[in-house]
Design an enzyme around this catalytic site. Structure first.
Site, PDB file in Angstrom:
ATOM      1  N   LYS A   1      65.366  11.444  47.097  1.00  0.00           N
ATOM      2  CA  LYS A   1      66.468  10.612  47.213  1.00  0.00           C
ATOM      3  C   LYS A   1      67.892  11.000  47.510  1.00  0.00           C
ATOM      4  CE  LYS A   1      68.777   9.504  43.312  1.00  0.00           C
ATOM      5  NZ  LYS A   1      69.334   8.196  41.413  1.00  0.00           N
TER       6      LYS A   1
ATOM      7  N   VAL B   1      66.620  26.817  56.701  1.00  0.00           N
ATOM      8  CA  VAL B   1      65.781  25.903  57.430  1.00  0.00           C
ATOM      9  C   VAL B   1      66.552  25.187  58.667  1.00  0.00           C
ATOM     10  CG1 VAL B   1      65.101  25.054  54.942  1.00  0.00           C
ATOM     11  CG2 VAL B   1      67.049  24.202  56.194  1.00  0.00           C
TER      12      VAL B   1
ATOM     13  N   LYS C   1      57.141   6.681  36.287  1.00  0.00           N
ATOM     14  CA  LYS C   1      57.325   6.035  34.801  1.00  0.00           C
ATOM     15  C   LYS C   1      56.434   5.853  34.272  1.00  0.00           C
ATOM     16  CE  LYS C   1      62.339   7.042  34.788  1.00  0.00           C
ATOM     17  NZ  LYS C   1      62.255   8.632  34.120  1.00  0.00           N
TER      18      LYS C   1
ATOM     19  N   ASP D   1      60.809   7.661  43.941  1.00  0.00           N
ATOM     20  CA  ASP D   1      61.945   6.960  43.732  1.00  0.00           C
ATOM     21  C   ASP D   1      60.867   7.143  42.058  1.00  0.00           C
ATOM     22  OD1 ASP D   1      62.692   5.353  41.491  1.00  0.00           O
ATOM     23  OD2 ASP D   1      63.148   3.975  43.329  1.00  0.00           O
ATOM     24  N   HIS D   2      61.492   7.994  41.346  1.00  0.00           N
ATOM     25  CA  HIS D   2      60.769   8.904  40.691  1.00  0.00           C
ATOM     26  C   HIS D   2      60.759   7.997  39.240  1.00  0.00           C
ATOM     27  CE1 HIS D   2      65.272   9.281  39.357  1.00  0.00           C
ATOM     28  NE2 HIS D   2      64.834   9.480  37.437  1.00  0.00           N
TER      29      HIS D   2
ATOM     30  N   LEU E   1      66.482  20.807  40.942  1.00  0.00           N
ATOM     31  CA  LEU E   1      64.609  19.917  40.818  1.00  0.00           C
ATOM     32  C   LEU E   1      63.284  20.652  40.338  1.00  0.00           C
ATOM     33  CD1 LEU E   1      64.119  16.961  40.857  1.00  0.00           C
ATOM     34  CD2 LEU E   1      63.387  17.271  43.247  1.00  0.00           C
TER      35      LEU E   1
ATOM     36  N   LYS F   1      63.142  23.923  39.230  1.00  0.00           N
ATOM     37  CA  LYS F   1      63.454  24.015  37.627  1.00  0.00           C
ATOM     38  C   LYS F   1      62.767  23.021  37.086  1.00  0.00           C
ATOM     39  CE  LYS F   1      66.944  25.703  36.357  1.00  0.00           C
ATOM     40  NZ  LYS F   1      68.049  26.212  36.056  1.00  0.00           N
TER      41      LYS F   1
ATOM     42  N   HIS G   1      66.418   2.636  41.104  1.00  0.00           N
ATOM     43  CA  HIS G   1      65.279   2.222  40.683  1.00  0.00           C
ATOM     44  C   HIS G   1      65.199   1.037  40.861  1.00  0.00           C
ATOM     45  CE1 HIS G   1      65.525   6.624  41.134  1.00  0.00           C
ATOM     46  NE2 HIS G   1      66.747   6.496  40.596  1.00  0.00           N
TER      47      HIS G   1
ATOM     48  N   GLU H   1      73.839   5.139  30.881  1.00  0.00           N
ATOM     49  CA  GLU H   1      73.299   6.704  30.348  1.00  0.00           C
ATOM     50  C   GLU H   1      74.573   7.353  29.385  1.00  0.00           C
ATOM     51  OE1 GLU H   1      73.095   9.771  33.575  1.00  0.00           O
ATOM     52  OE2 GLU H   1      73.312   7.727  34.330  1.00  0.00           O
TER      53      GLU H   1
ATOM     54  N   LYS I   1      77.525   5.074  33.542  1.00  0.00           N
ATOM     55  CA  LYS I   1      77.140   6.143  33.024  1.00  0.00           C
ATOM     56  C   LYS I   1      78.716   6.440  32.372  1.00  0.00           C
ATOM     57  CE  LYS I   1      76.717   8.977  37.258  1.00  0.00           C
ATOM     58  NZ  LYS I   1      75.119   9.721  36.181  1.00  0.00           N
TER      59      LYS I   1
HETATM   60  P1  NAP Z   1      70.066  21.872  44.189  1.00  0.00           P
HETATM   61  O1  NAP Z   1      69.704  22.347  42.659  1.00  0.00           O
HETATM   62  O2  NAP Z   1      71.259  21.506  44.974  1.00  0.00           O
HETATM   63  O3  NAP Z   1      69.447  22.795  45.083  1.00  0.00           O
HETATM   64  C1  NAP Z   1      68.951  22.555  47.034  1.00  0.00           C
HETATM   65  C2  NAP Z   1      68.265  23.369  47.167  1.00  0.00           C
HETATM   66  O4  NAP Z   1      68.373  24.342  48.339  1.00  0.00           O
HETATM   67  C3  NAP Z   1      68.288  24.945  47.017  1.00  0.00           C
HETATM   68  O5  NAP Z   1      66.560  25.824  46.632  1.00  0.00           O
HETATM   69  C4  NAP Z   1      69.073  26.210  48.169  1.00  0.00           C
HETATM   70  O6  NAP Z   1      68.531  27.278  47.620  1.00  0.00           O
HETATM   71  C5  NAP Z   1      68.077  25.227  48.806  1.00  0.00           C
HETATM   72  N1  NAP Z   1      69.120  25.568  50.220  1.00  0.00           N
HETATM   73  C6  NAP Z   1      70.248  24.919  50.218  1.00  0.00           C
HETATM   74  N2  NAP Z   1      70.799  24.862  52.105  1.00  0.00           N
HETATM   75  C7  NAP Z   1      69.616  26.250  52.263  1.00  0.00           C
HETATM   76  C8  NAP Z   1      69.128  26.477  53.831  1.00  0.00           C
HETATM   77  N3  NAP Z   1      69.948  25.954  54.476  1.00  0.00           N
HETATM   78  N4  NAP Z   1      68.181  26.631  53.981  1.00  0.00           N
HETATM   79  C9  NAP Z   1      66.935  26.539  52.886  1.00  0.00           C
HETATM   80  N5  NAP Z   1      67.677  26.313  51.940  1.00  0.00           N
HETATM   81  C10 NAP Z   1      68.177  25.732  51.345  1.00  0.00           C
HETATM   82  O7  NAP Z   1      69.912  21.094  44.010  1.00  0.00           O
HETATM   83  P2  NAP Z   1      68.803  19.633  43.361  1.00  0.00           P
HETATM   84  O8  NAP Z   1      69.634  19.368  42.386  1.00  0.00           O
HETATM   85  O9  NAP Z   1      67.818  21.018  43.219  1.00  0.00           O
HETATM   86  O10 NAP Z   1      68.327  18.708  44.383  1.00  0.00           O
HETATM   87  C11 NAP Z   1      66.793  18.614  45.068  1.00  0.00           C
HETATM   88  C12 NAP Z   1      67.354  16.619  46.031  1.00  0.00           C
HETATM   89  O11 NAP Z   1      66.876  16.582  44.747  1.00  0.00           O
HETATM   90  C13 NAP Z   1      68.764  16.587  46.358  1.00  0.00           C
HETATM   91  O12 NAP Z   1      68.067  15.550  47.524  1.00  0.00           O
HETATM   92  C14 NAP Z   1      68.686  15.538  44.967  1.00  0.00           C
HETATM   93  O13 NAP Z   1      69.640  14.468  45.673  1.00  0.00           O
HETATM   94  C15 NAP Z   1      67.089  15.559  44.420  1.00  0.00           C
HETATM   95  N6  NAP Z   1      67.301  15.357  43.313  1.00  0.00           N
HETATM   96  C16 NAP Z   1      67.508  16.014  42.325  1.00  0.00           C
HETATM   97  C17 NAP Z   1      67.936  15.678  40.589  1.00  0.00           C
HETATM   98  C18 NAP Z   1      67.834  16.755  40.350  1.00  0.00           C
HETATM   99  O14 NAP Z   1      67.652  16.088  38.999  1.00  0.00           O
HETATM  100  N7  NAP Z   1      68.358  17.990  40.430  1.00  0.00           N
HETATM  101  C19 NAP Z   1      67.527  14.274  40.789  1.00  0.00           C
HETATM  102  C20 NAP Z   1      66.372  13.212  41.430  1.00  0.00           C
HETATM  103  C21 NAP Z   1      67.561  13.636  42.830  1.00  0.00           C
HETATM  104  P3  NAP Z   1      69.193  28.597  48.212  1.00  0.00           P
HETATM  105  O15 NAP Z   1      70.816  28.571  47.953  1.00  0.00           O
HETATM  106  O16 NAP Z   1      68.673  30.215  47.389  1.00  0.00           O
HETATM  107  O17 NAP Z   1      69.448  28.262  50.060  1.00  0.00           O
END
Ligand code: NAP
Length: 504
Positions: free
Chosen positions: A150, A88, A184, A179-180, A19, A21, A242, A218, A342
């Site tokens: 979320k 954390v 929009k 709620d992204h 997210l 990135k 949403h 989707e 989906k």
């Molecule tokens: P992700 O790619 O799995 O990233 C998780 C992050 O948490 C990583 O930076 C990881 O880094 C860090 N992390 C994990 N355990 C940790 C710990 N114990 N201490 C410190 N850092 C920790 O997840 P994501 O896709 O970005 O999603 C993040 C949140 O956004 C979730 O709640 C997801 O439901 C929500 N979300 C994501 C998207 C999307 O498009 N990706 C869309 C809507 C909502 P390290 O491994 O380096 O610790």
């Protein structure tokens, strides 16, 4: 660059994740580029992997490398980013973060204002909030705000537990639940279309509207999110948040003012007016589906049960459609049909408002009744509005359907803000209008929980029940047919700007 933007340090928990990135760094870049950030902004990234500041800044630069704007140096932008690795769950590390933030407060003159953005798995939300408070990171001269991604809970009980936990550390006013969809452009436009146009609001009720349809489809499957999706499904992933938010915006009364509290209060009233039903009635109002194999974008794809990290006998729904009734004076008798899924035929989110037919047909369209008037709000990927009218073409008692189109994103995409950009900007300004209040979250879960309980106790016998590349199971069509309606296909409703000779 303007200097009157609020000063703050943004702390992103989960700064090495997807997210951050894909959405957060680019959104911060666009705010920076558009002069919507204080010159002294600073971002602190937190995650476990041991990166140096330089390595972290390289990651940030990479994620914004597709923006090649003149006069904006990626190096200067990235120099505002700092990295602080820790787990954390380790309480003692928060003291180090605290002292880093104090130092940055001074060097960036951030006046103690802090946004804590939790871009991490939900199981960490409560712990982080509690540690931020107990370790004194929220006790500053300025304001502290908590942004939560979320999913906010898995059902009403878990959401309440999470809410109780974070409320011990932050007040409701300090909590920004994302709620992204609310960020929009065209979702925000629902209110403007309704409340800034004399031609719609007088018709916006059960006297003139026959039904409203919301489709969010989707083409992608679950990709690498099988594990998450198995415990979520389409109902929790899309409907609870949403789709119910869009229903609330479409159905709410005009607020007395455009303030956060007034708008939220009107949305809450809609959610309270949703007709409740028993678990036994769930099958009558809702249809579930799961995709099997099929063809999407001319390529063969596998079924849901064959995806990675998915149970080969999974009962998880990848498609939901439903009929919602809002029991109030404005909407009594008007069905709101919703569907999301989906691996469907195409990627599209749109709202169709179908107006009632005239009392008598004087004109015919190719020997049939004239086409109903439709207002289509295109949410994504097209952004715009189409109004379907009838006009004469060729004379006689014949009417032809025509479309008035407005496209919001056909021109300059760089100047159309992204959802996350708007939301971050709102949060920096203390504007929580486009974030969900706890009351909305609670009511939405209560509504959805009845359906998920019914589906959990009564396993689907016919899964998979729709082919990938289709618009869902046939029961979804039957849901409307028994009321005398049908889903408007996107072929009818598509935004056709510039290539349709029936545009006027
Ligand atoms: P992700 O790619 O799995 O990233 C998780 C992050 O948490 C990583 O930076 C990881 O880094 C860090 N992390 C994990 N355990 C940790 C710990 N114990 N201490 C410190 N850092 C920790 O997840 P994501 O896709 O970005 O999603 C993040 C949140 O956004 C979730 O709640 C997801 O439901 C929500 N979300 C994501 C998207 C999307 O498009 N990706 C869309 C809507 C909502 P390290 O491994 O380096 O610790």
């Amino acid at each position: 660059m303007t200097t009157n933007n609020p000063k703050s340090i943004i702390v992103i928990f989960g700064a090495t994740g997807d997210l951050a990135k894909r959405k957060l760094f680019p959104s911060i870049f666009r705010l920076y580029h558009n002069g919507k950030l204080s010159e002294n902004f600073a971002v602190v990234g937190v995650a476990r992997r041991p990166l140096s500041n330089e390595e972290f800044r390289e990651n940030v630069k990479q994620s914004v490398s597709h923006f090649q704007e003149e006069n904006v140096s990626h190096d200067t932008f990235a120099s505002h980013f700092h990295y602080h690795p820790f787990d954390v769950t380790n309480k003692t590390s928060y003291q180090e973060l605290k002292s880093l933030l104090s130092t940055l407060d001074e060097s960036y003159n951030a006046e103690g204002n802090r946004i804590f953005y939790l871009a991490m798995a939900p199981e960490f939300f409560g712990t982080i909030a509690a540690n931020l408070k107990s370790e004194g990171l929220t006790s500053t001269e300025g304001w502290s705000r908590l942004v939560i991604e979320k999913p906010f809970g898995h059902n009403y009980e878990s959401a309440k537990e999470l809410n109780d936990q974070i409320r011990q550390a932050f007040t409701e006013d300090q909590i920004y639940r994302i709620d992204h969809y609310l960020g929009k452009e065209m979702v925000q436009n629902i209110e403007v279309i309704r409340f800034a146009n004399a031609i719609f609001e007088p018709l916006w009720n059960n006297h003139y509207i026959s039904n409203i349809q919301i489709t969010s489809s989707e083409t992608l499957g679950v990709e690498d999110r099988g594990r998450y999706y198995e415990s979520s499904g389409a109902l929790r992933d899309m409907v609870q948040n949403h789709i119910l938010q869009m229903v609330a915006l479409l159905a709410m009364e005009p607020p007395i003012k455009l303030t956060t509290d007034e708008i939220r209060s009107e949305k809450v009233k809609v959610l309270r007016a949703l007709r409740p039903f028993s678990e036994e009635q769930a099958e009558e109002y809702f249809v579930r589906g799961q995709y099997g194999r099929g063809i999407v974008d001319k390529g063969e794809v596998i079924g849901y049960r064959e995806e990675n990290s998915v149970d080969p006998e999974s009962n998880t729904e990848t498609f939901v459609s439903g009929k919602l009734m809002i029991d109030n004076f404005r909407w009594a008798g008007v069905p709101f049909y919703i569907r999301t899924g989906k691996r469907m035929k195409e990627k599209s989110t749109e709202i169709v408002i179908q107006f009632k037919d005239l009392p008598m047909n004087l004109y015919f369209n190719k020997g049939k009744d004239i086409h109903p008037n439709l207002l289509v709000i295109h949410i994504q990927p097209d952004e715009g509005i189409t109004l379907h009218l009838n006009a004469q073409k060729g004379g006689g008692a014949t009417s032809t359907p025509i479309q008035l189109n407005y496209c919001n994103n056909c021109g300059d995409k760089m100047n159309t803000p992204e959802a996350y950009e708007r939301l971050l900007y709102g949060c920096m300004h203390g504007d929580a209008t486009n974030f969900t209040h706890w009351d909305e979250v609670a009511l939405s879960w209560r509504f959805v929980d009845t359906i998920s309980k019914a589906w959990e106790s009564n396993k689907a016998q016919n899964f998979p029940n729709y082919e990938s590349g289709s618009m869902g199971p046939k029961e979804s069509d039957a849901l409307l047919e028994k009321d005398g309606f049908h889903w408007w296909s996107s072929i009818t409703t598509r935004l056709a700007v510039g290539n349709n000779d029936e545009n006027i």
